[in-house]
Design a protein around this motif. Structure first.
Motif, PDB file in Angstrom:
ATOM      1  N   UNK A  83      -0.351  -5.728  -7.894  1.00  0.00           N
ATOM      2  CA  UNK A  83      -0.212  -5.468  -9.329  1.00  0.00           C
ATOM      3  C   UNK A  83      -1.364  -6.081 -10.112  1.00  0.00           C
ATOM      4  N   UNK A  84      -1.797  -5.381 -11.153  1.00  0.00           N
ATOM      5  CA  UNK A  84      -2.825  -5.930 -12.034  1.00  0.00           C
ATOM      6  C   UNK A  84      -2.139  -6.478 -13.285  1.00  0.00           C
ATOM      7  N   UNK A  85      -2.945  -7.069 -14.150  1.00  0.00           N
ATOM      8  CA  UNK A  85      -2.424  -7.579 -15.420  1.00  0.00           C
ATOM      9  C   UNK A  85      -1.750  -6.442 -16.213  1.00  0.00           C
ATOM     10  N   UNK A 121      -7.222  -4.425  -1.643  1.00  0.00           N
ATOM     11  CA  UNK A 121      -7.798  -5.329  -0.656  1.00  0.00           C
ATOM     12  C   UNK A 121      -7.011  -5.277   0.647  1.00  0.00           C
ATOM     13  N   UNK A 179       9.746 -13.561  -9.248  1.00  0.00           N
ATOM     14  CA  UNK A 179       9.521 -12.114  -9.394  1.00  0.00           C
ATOM     15  C   UNK A 179      10.750 -11.328  -8.993  1.00  0.00           C
ATOM     16  N   UNK A 207       7.871  -9.168  -4.578  1.00  0.00           N
ATOM     17  CA  UNK A 207       8.208 -10.555  -4.246  1.00  0.00           C
ATOM     18  C   UNK A 207       7.908 -10.818  -2.769  1.00  0.00           C
ATOM     19  N   UNK A 208       8.297  -9.889  -1.925  1.00  0.00           N
ATOM     20  CA  UNK A 208       8.046 -10.045  -0.484  1.00  0.00           C
ATOM     21  C   UNK A 208       6.537 -10.093  -0.223  1.00  0.00           C
ATOM     22  N   UNK A 239      -7.758 -18.975  -0.431  1.00  0.00           N
ATOM     23  CA  UNK A 239      -7.681 -18.257   0.845  1.00  0.00           C
ATOM     24  C   UNK A 239      -9.073 -17.837   1.323  1.00  0.00           C
ATOM     25  N   UNK A 289       4.239 -11.215  -2.230  1.00  0.00           N
ATOM     26  CA  UNK A 289       3.791 -12.545  -2.656  1.00  0.00           C
ATOM     27  C   UNK A 289       4.223 -13.609  -1.659  1.00  0.00           C
ATOM     28  N   UNK A 290       5.364 -13.394  -1.027  1.00  0.00           N
ATOM     29  CA  UNK A 290       5.913 -14.373  -0.080  1.00  0.00           C
ATOM     30  C   UNK A 290       5.251 -14.271   1.290  1.00  0.00           C
ATOM     31  N   UNK A 291       4.433 -13.262   1.501  1.00  0.00           N
ATOM     32  CA  UNK A 291       3.773 -13.083   2.799  1.00  0.00           C
ATOM     33  C   UNK A 291       2.582 -14.039   2.901  1.00  0.00           C
ATOM     34  N   UNK A 292       2.121 -14.262   4.112  1.00  0.00           N
ATOM     35  CA  UNK A 292       1.020 -15.202   4.299  1.00  0.00           C
ATOM     36  C   UNK A 292      -0.136 -14.575   5.039  1.00  0.00           C
ATOM     37  N   UNK A 293      -1.353 -14.556   4.473  1.00  0.00           N
ATOM     38  CA  UNK A 293      -1.639 -14.886   3.079  1.00  0.00           C
ATOM     39  C   UNK A 293      -0.957 -13.902   2.125  1.00  0.00           C
ATOM     40  N   UNK A 294      -0.712 -14.339   0.888  1.00  0.00           N
ATOM     41  CA  UNK A 294       0.041 -13.486  -0.041  1.00  0.00           C
ATOM     42  C   UNK A 294      -0.740 -12.226  -0.402  1.00  0.00           C
ATOM     43  N   UNK A 326      -3.704 -14.348 -14.630  1.00  0.00           N
ATOM     44  CA  UNK A 326      -4.756 -13.749 -13.806  1.00  0.00           C
ATOM     45  C   UNK A 326      -5.634 -14.845 -13.187  1.00  0.00           C
ATOM     46  N   UNK A 371      -1.077  -9.125  -3.342  1.00  0.00           N
ATOM     47  CA  UNK A 371      -0.717  -8.746  -4.702  1.00  0.00           C
ATOM     48  C   UNK A 371      -1.260  -7.360  -5.009  1.00  0.00           C
TER      49      UNK A 371
END
Lengths: 389, 389
Positions: free
Chosen positions: A277-279, A209, B268, A265-266, B289, A268-273, B279, A275
């Motif tokens: 990684x999948x499950x 995305x 993390x 981690x970075x 968001x 995830x910490x960004x805005x908007x976060x 998930x 991701x």
């Protein structure tokens, strides 16, 4: 001579960052915010092959990527122009005769480039691709020795600069505004640690995305963790180099794992976060920690770039155990070759221990659709030297 | 008088951290590494009710938790002893008559405490539970006004200290070694912003693999991001207070979202990494968001503690839209009450916009098993004042 057509073919490998590049200090010149270090893989399985035909009679540069005519991007166009400029400087420096100089200056290139692995699937094809084209054009013009190809490749795709060398490679962020000190250099050759092995596990994800360029921008703008990143990377690169020199895998593995986690981690910490990684990626993380716990040491490392695919790194001595476990937990059955992978000989205790792991991850059976096994490689190579066609 | 038995009943609420507590500077006294700020919820739905019977004739303290006789933990035992000590100081200070002092000093407590929501399901029942017991015992001994109950509750469970007050509450980490300046204080009462609403979405997760105490220790020991945390929290708390005073929801929401993401980024980044989100949690993040994007402003916030459950925060004016969307994406059908939740009146554009969101998250239908709607609350309350039984 004017109508003469030439051709050469080269290959360049993918590289996997152990301490990651994330964030640009200059997005036009692709100058990174922090130093990074990577291992160059063997180009046989994960790499790019590029054939360049060139002639003063061609009207324009053109590109065929994986069999499809493709528009030359502005970044690739920058690379090509910089290589032409570098050639002219080189020609002046070596006092090339005027006729050759004129002819070669008018060369236009028909670039045909093919990735050996899926393109844009998070397998660093842009790194090997840009490195390969750069190496091919420099080979065509005979300037591979007289320029810094890592700087040229960097203009096309940041991490491509690391694919110009084999073995353990460091890309220094540099400080100069023009990027003149932002270079990749080999720290140790591939021969230093031939027992290192890689498995690349291709995890199906939705199409990203958020691309990595956009992700980096968000992190630079919004994650305070980035403030610590330049110093953190310098420290971690020192640890990597030290572990590599001493061939201490557990020390190397711990840094690799930590830096991969820091990158995500970075994000995830960004805005908007963000991701990536999948499950299944998360389960692979748990699996590696679980296996290391069973082995009593950090014998296996994982690292994830800005995508869901898992790069697993280990020493040869753990190969049969690790492959067997992966084949019975994550990897889809019909891609297994049973003649290659036999169950290691286990005593009762080991059998219990490893069966428990297989059972724990039974929900993830067949979640990995394909995989590549590979080793450290020694960098780009010329397959066919320039010749008249 | 010796055999007299007394009883009182109190209630205390759950609180939801907007800027999170993560990491202890002293694990015995539960002194936090950073300041935090929270909203206290209405105790009607998410809270604890505690009845204490007490008498000098009882032989020992005892605890019945959610109907089950339960061993008093060492942390709760600390709280009880500190409350007795505080009572004796208070008695001396007010020159209590000797007979009352002797009798009350010998009181032992039969504590019966019931959480209104599932215990240990990541719904902060330990916070409301410890706050409630603390408040009950202080009420029993008549010292609610003369001690700092937040300090006493903190000894039982760090974040419990914030449940001692209603509205917006700040817990200052403090600097003293004995914890004397590590207190929770009300910043603004619940009446400041009555339009604030909460939905708590209970997301099924496996039992937490890593408890929050263990998670905090890992982060303190291994995540460099923790170095930035004290300053970051101070800055974010200022922003929260400013947004709260001005009643600027989008500004408040952005800080809430960022701090939740930072907590999970730090998890993390810890070694080995910790992941509290499933998930479904991740899909809820994307959903919020996505909805804010459709609304053109940050009208909805999410926050996650060390667990998979999603606390959604918004203003009343967005309630019907948000509930409708959640009910048609995440919440299990049979918990919906159709008399309460009707489709908001949408024009064609809105219909298209919101239907697209519902479609996007169709994979997550029924992934949320239950939910609670609630508001900001005004803190613990006495249900039945002490009386002879």
């Amino acid at each position: 001579m004017e109508d003469a057509e030439w051709e050469c073919t080269v290959e360049a490998p993918v590289n996997i960052a152990l301490v990651k590049y994330w964030g640009k200090r200059d997005s036009e010149l692709i100058l990174p915010y922090n130093d990074s270090v990577s291992l160059t893989l063997d180009e046989e399985k994960l790499g790019t092959r590029t054939t360049v035909r060139y002639s003063a009679s061609y009207e324009e540069d053109s590109l065929v990527l994986n069999g499809k005519p493709t528009v030359i991007s502005s970044r690739l166009s920058n690379v090509i122009e910089e290589i032409r400029r570098a050639f002219r400087k080189h020609a002046v420096r070596i006092k090339m005769n005027a006729q050759d100089l004129m002819s070669m200056s008018r060369y236009r290139f028909r670039i045909e480039t093919n990735n050996k692995m899926p393109t844009a699937a998070g397998l660093a094809s842009s790194a090997s691709g840009m490195a390969c084209i750069t190496f091919a054009l420099c080979t065509a013009l005979g300037i591979t020795e007289s320029v810094d190809m890592s700087q040229l490749a960097r203009l096309g795709s940041g991490s491509a600069c690391r694919s110009i060398h084999g073995g353990l490679v460091q890309w220094e962020a540099g400080k100069e505004e023009d990027g003149s000190d932002s270079l990749a250099k080999q720290i140790y050759p591939a021969s230093t640690w031939p027992e290192l092995k890689f498995i690349v596990l291709v995890v199906d994800g939705e199409k990203k995305k958020v691309g990595s360029t956009e992700g980096m921008q968000r992190s630079m703008a919004t994650s305070e963790y980035m403030l610590l990143r330049p110093k953190q990377c310098k420290d971690r690169i020192q640890e990597v180099c030290w572990a590599f020199q001493a061939k201490l895998f557990p020390a190397l593995a711990e840094v690799i794992i930590k830096d991969s986690n820091t990158l995500h981690a970075i994000c995830r910490d960004s805005y908007p976060p963000v991701n990536y990684l999948t499950r299944t990626s998360e389960a692979l993380i748990d699996f590696v920690h679980r296996l290391n716990e069973a082995l009593g040491d950090v014998c296996v490392a994982y690292t994830f770039d800005a995508g869901p695919n898992c790069f697993v790194i280990f020493e040869e001595k753990h190969e049969s155990l690790l492959m067997w476990l992966l084949l019975h937990t994550f990897i889809e059955n019909d891609v297994i070759d049973p003649t290659i992978h036999r169950q290691p000989k286990w005593d009762d205790d080991e059998l219990a221990k490893y069966t428990a792991i297989i059972d724990e991850f039974s929900n993830y059976r067949n979640s990995v659709k394909s995989y590549y096994e590979t080793t450290v490689g020694s960098g780009p190579k010329v397959v066919n030297a320039p010749r008249l066609i």
